[in-house]
Structure formats: structure tokens, C-alpha cells
Design a protein around this motif. Structure first.
Motif, short mmCIF file in Angstrom:
data_model
loop_
_atom_site.label_atom_id
_atom_site.label_comp_id
_atom_site.label_asym_id
_atom_site.label_seq_id
_atom_site.Cartn_x
_atom_site.Cartn_y
_atom_site.Cartn_z
N GLY A 194 -4.26 -1.31 -10.46
CA GLY A 194 -4.23 -0.39 -9.33
C GLY A 194 -5.60 0.13 -8.95
N CYS A 195 -6.64 -0.31 -9.67
CA CYS A 195 -8.00 0.15 -9.39
C CYS A 195 -9.00 -0.94 -9.78
CB CYS A 195 -8.29 1.44 -10.17
SG CYS A 195 -9.91 2.17 -9.83
N GLU A 201 0.83 -1.20 0.00
CA GLU A 201 0.00 0.00 0.00
C GLU A 201 0.87 1.26 0.00
OE1 GLU A 201 -3.70 2.00 2.53
OE2 GLU A 201 -3.02 -0.05 2.96
N THR A 242 -9.31 2.32 -5.30
CA THR A 242 -7.88 2.27 -5.59
C THR A 242 -7.22 1.29 -4.64
OG1 THR A 242 -7.88 4.57 -6.34
CG2 THR A 242 -5.76 3.62 -5.73
N ARG A 290 2.38 6.30 -7.20
CA ARG A 290 1.39 7.25 -7.73
C ARG A 290 1.86 8.70 -7.54
NH1 ARG A 290 -2.38 3.13 -5.41
NH2 ARG A 290 -3.40 2.17 -7.21
N SER A 336 2.68 1.56 -3.43
CA SER A 336 1.75 2.05 -4.46
C SER A 336 1.51 3.55 -4.31
CB SER A 336 0.42 1.29 -4.36
OG SER A 336 0.61 -0.09 -4.61
N PRO A 388 -3.52 -1.27 -3.68
CA PRO A 388 -2.10 -1.53 -3.94
C PRO A 388 -1.99 -2.41 -5.19
CG PRO A 388 -2.59 -1.87 -1.63
CD PRO A 388 -3.90 -1.70 -2.31
N TYR A 389 -1.05 -2.12 -6.08
CA TYR A 389 -0.94 -2.85 -7.35
C TYR A 389 -0.83 -4.35 -7.10
CZ TYR A 389 -0.13 1.64 -9.67
OH TYR A 389 -0.27 2.91 -10.15
N HIS A 429 -6.06 1.21 -14.21
CA HIS A 429 -4.79 1.77 -13.72
C HIS A 429 -3.70 0.71 -13.85
CE1 HIS A 429 -6.88 5.01 -11.01
NE2 HIS A 429 -7.36 4.97 -12.22
N ILE A 460 5.72 -0.36 -11.93
CA ILE A 460 5.41 0.41 -10.73
C ILE A 460 6.49 1.45 -10.43
CG2 ILE A 460 6.50 -1.23 -9.16
CD1 ILE A 460 4.24 -0.69 -7.17
#
Length: 417
Positions: free
Chosen positions: A285-286, A81, A304, A88, A84, A306-307, A341, A106
């Protein structure tokens, strides 16, 4: 007119990204051998500091092996988290400044600065952007600037840690020539070993091998390798906003309020598109969940995250969204799930709490699905619904279970009897 060979492409890479974020959280970790990953004996190294790499440690290595190589290494479980969030943050800085950028993972970005020399100078502008990222986030970041994506990425790797390197137009081949063939992206141990057996150890030697011979050795990959050795790469920078989402939805044969059935569909759809994510080597990511009720009113909700591309992570969030969204207690005719995302990446980077067995499990699942089809493996909750779908396609209606429907209705509308 500007040709492709005259482009200015910058490649940015956040150095030891996960490790750098951990050091921001705890400054006492700076300069020490640090491992990020699962802390159990069955855990895996997701990232390691430069100090740890001196002991021969690398990502994807079993944690137990890494600790044998460096017993005094410090281990952190990882915080996807937080990673990510920083990713971003950097993306936001780049998006505000760059005319055209692509987030390739990322922690990696390509920027197309073609034509900027007429105004500011691509090199000066790129240095200023790097300084801004470091100033705002305190994260170390390196960049390479060249005429194409291939050379700029190799230049970034040469500039690390926390450095910068510019390869002037026309000197791409000379820059690559003295390097070992492993320095070229996508040249793994097996390919390098094949080339060495034939006396090819440096990029210069590789560039001098006739392309027809390389094709005979390595197939189509040989042609691509010859282009790389000669510093040729016309791959465009793909704008981030053009990165597509992955989604699926299902309109039911009959409107339903059967939560058991609906949860089963969510599991099926999530597994399906999570598999597609892994096939494309991407992370989401979303998450968006959509519901269409019997009266055709459509509602959706997104979150949203964490990837990730792992079924168990994505499914938990999908179910959470569905529970929050489904507040009308009415019959539902359609549900949909979308992952967006998207960034390049693989399952490995989110294995902070996972074990070697879980990695092997996902690899085995995907291997079976690749060989026998996406329906070859599924969770038990989906077996009954999968059989019903097969019956409907075959024109055979499944046995209808009205008691399950009435039971679910009675939970939310007690006046129905």
C-alpha cells in the motif's frame, strides 16, 4: 495466568467489500445483482453481490460466463483507489480502539481481546466497535468472537451478511461439528473430494479420524486439518506494526547519471520484489524510492498507493517517484525501492481492468521464475545490464560506452563537453 486456550479473538470481515463501496457511491445498486471486474468479454469477476451469487456467480469467474448466468447483472469496472481509502479508514478506526490487531487482508482483521473481560467484556466491546465502524463508514461488517483465529473466522462466515456470532470457550468443537468440511479455512475442492471418497463429509467425522490416518492420507496437511476439525488453533495475532516491508537496493560499481541504466535498474528491482510480494500472497500500500548521490547525500520519497502486487502498476509509481526525486542532476551511487503497508491478498483483487490473458501471463511468469529462478524472465531493458552484472561477477569487465554517459551528462549539464 491466561493460557492460549482462554484467549478472546475477534475476526472482522467487511461484507462484499468492493460491492459495498460501489453501493455507497450509487445507492440505486443496492439489492441488485452487481459484478465488479473487467467489463470486456475477456474480463474477470473480482467481486459480486449476494444477489449475483444466487445465480452461481463467484469471484475469479470469467465475466462472459457470469453474464450468461445472469444477463441482467450490472457491471462496474472497480475503483481500487476508493477501496484502499475505505480499507485504511476502517483500519484507522480499529487501530484507535483495539489493544492488539492484525490486518490479514484488505477487508479482514483479527483482534486479540484477551483479558478484556476483566474490564468491559470482550463481547460487549466487540459489538460496540462494529457499531462504530458501521456508523462512521456506512459499510456492512460482520464479526465472529471465539477463543482462537480459526473458530472466529468460521463464526464470521456463519454470521454474514452484516451479522455477529459469539462461540463460547469450550464449545469450539461442538460449533464446528455439523458443518461440511469445506467450511474449514484452506480446505479446497480437491481436499474435500479426497475426504469424501473416504466417507468424510462433516467436520465431526473429520475430527474422529485418527490423526495418524489423516497424515497418511494428506501428509503434514492432514495433521493441521485434524487440529482445525477439533477447534485447535494457537496461531497468534500478529500486530500490524510488525508487518515487514519488502525492499531492495543497489550500490553501483561506478557512480552514474545514465538514465537508461537507472530506469533499467528500477525495472529490475521492482520486478524482483513484486515477485516476492506475490510469493508471500501480499499486497503493498506504500512505495518508497531512495537515491544516494556521489557526495553521499541520501534522499527518499514515498507514495501511498491503491493496494497492489502487479509489476505494471508498481513500476509506473516507482518511475514516477524517481522522476520527482531525482532533481539534483548529479551522479548517483545507489538507488533503492521499498514496498510497505503490506496486507494479505493476491493479484486477483485488482484485476478490474485486466483480462484472463493477463492473469494467465502473471501466473506463467511466476511459475517460470519459481522453477528456474528470478532471472529466468525479465523485460528487454534489463538484458544488457543483466549480462554486465554476470560479466563483473566472472571478473570480466563489460565494454564501456562513454558516449552514452556523455550524452546523458550533456542533457543536464550543457557546459560539459
Amino acid at each position: 495466568m491466561i493460557t492460549l486456550q482462554q484467549r478472546s479473538i475477534a475476526h472482522f470481515d467487511l461484507d462484499c467489500f468492493f460491492v459495498s463501496v460501489e453501493c455507497l457511491k450509487d445507492r440505486s445498486l443496492i439489492g441488485k445483482p452487481l459484478l465488479v471486474g473487467g467489463q470486456s468479454d475477456r474480463g474477470v469477476v473480482a467481486a459480486c453481490s449476494y444477489e449475483a451469487r444466487r445465480y452461481g456467480i463467484h469471484s475469479a469467474m470469467p465475466m462472459k460466463t457470469a453474464m450468461r448466468l445472469c444477463p441482467h447483472a450490472i457491471v462496474r469496472s472497480g475503483d481500487m483507489e476508493k477501496y484502499s481509502m475505505y480499507s485504511r479508514w476502517v483500519t484507522d478506526i480499529i487501530s484507535r480502539q483495539a489493544p492488539l490487531y492484525e490486518q490479514s487482508s484488505i477487508d479482514e482483521f483479527y483482534l486479540d481481546l484477551t483479558g478484556m473481560d476483566k474490564f468491559f467484556g470482550a463481547e460487549k466491546w466487540t459489538k460496540a466497535l462494529r457499531e462504530r465502524i458501521i456508523l462512521e463508514t456506512s459499510l456492512p461488517i460482520s464479526f465472529g468472537l471465539a477463543s482462537n483465529k480459526l473458530v472466529s473466522k468460521v463464526a464470521t462466515n456463519e454470521a454474514k451478511p452484516n451479522g455477529q456470532l459469539v462461540v463460547p470457550y469450550g464449545l469450539e468443537r461442538a460449533f464446528l461439528a455439523p458443518m461440511k468440511v469445506e467450511k474449514l479455512p484452506m480446505v479446497g475442492k480437491e481436499t474435500a473430494a479426497q475426504l469424501r471418497r473416504r466417507g468424510v463429509e462433516t467436520v465431526q467425522t473429520l475430527s474422529e479420524v485418527p490423526v495418524q490416518l489423516l497424515e497418511a492420507w494428506l501428509g503434514k496437511h492432514g495433521i493441521a486439518l485434524w487440529n482445525k476439525a477439533n477447534g485447535i488453533d494457537e496461531t497468534p495475532v500478529v500486530p500490524f506494526h510488525e508487518q515487514k516491508s519488502i525492499s531492495t537496493e543497489n550500490t553501483f560499481h561506478a557512480d552514474t547519471i545514465d538514465l537508461h541504466f537507472l530506469h533499467g535498474e528500477l525495472v529490475r528491482m521492482t520486478e524482483k520484489i513484486a515477485f516476492e510480494l506475490r510469493q508471500q500472497n501480499k499486497l503493498a500500500g506504500c512505495i518508497t524510492v531512495k537515491i544516494r548521490y556521489a557526495d553521499f547525500q541520501t534522499v527518499s520519497r514515498q507514495m501511498t498507493i491503491p493496494y497492489s502486487c502487479a509489476d505494471h502498476v508498481l513500476l509506473e509509481k516507482v518511475k514516477e517517484l524517481f522522476t520527482k526525486l531525482n532533481d539534483r542532476r548529479q551522479l548517483i551511487r545507489l538507488i533503492g525501492v521499498r514496498f510497505s503497508h503490506l496486507v494479505q491478498g493476491n493479484y486477483q483483487i485488482s484485476l478490474f481492468e485486466d483480462t484472463q490473458e493477463k492473469i494467465a501471463l502473471y501466473q506463467a511468469i511466476d511459475g517460470i521464475k519459481n522453477r528456474f529462478g528470478g532471472d529466468a524472465l525479465m523485460r528487454g531493458v534489463n538484458v544488457e545490464q543483466h549480462n554486465e552484472r554476470k560479466h563483473r561477477k566472472a571478473g570480466v569487465l563489460p565494454f564501456y560506452k562513454p558516449e552514452r554517459y556523455l550524452k546523458e551528462v550533456a542533457k543536464t549539464r550543457p557546459y560539459v563537453s
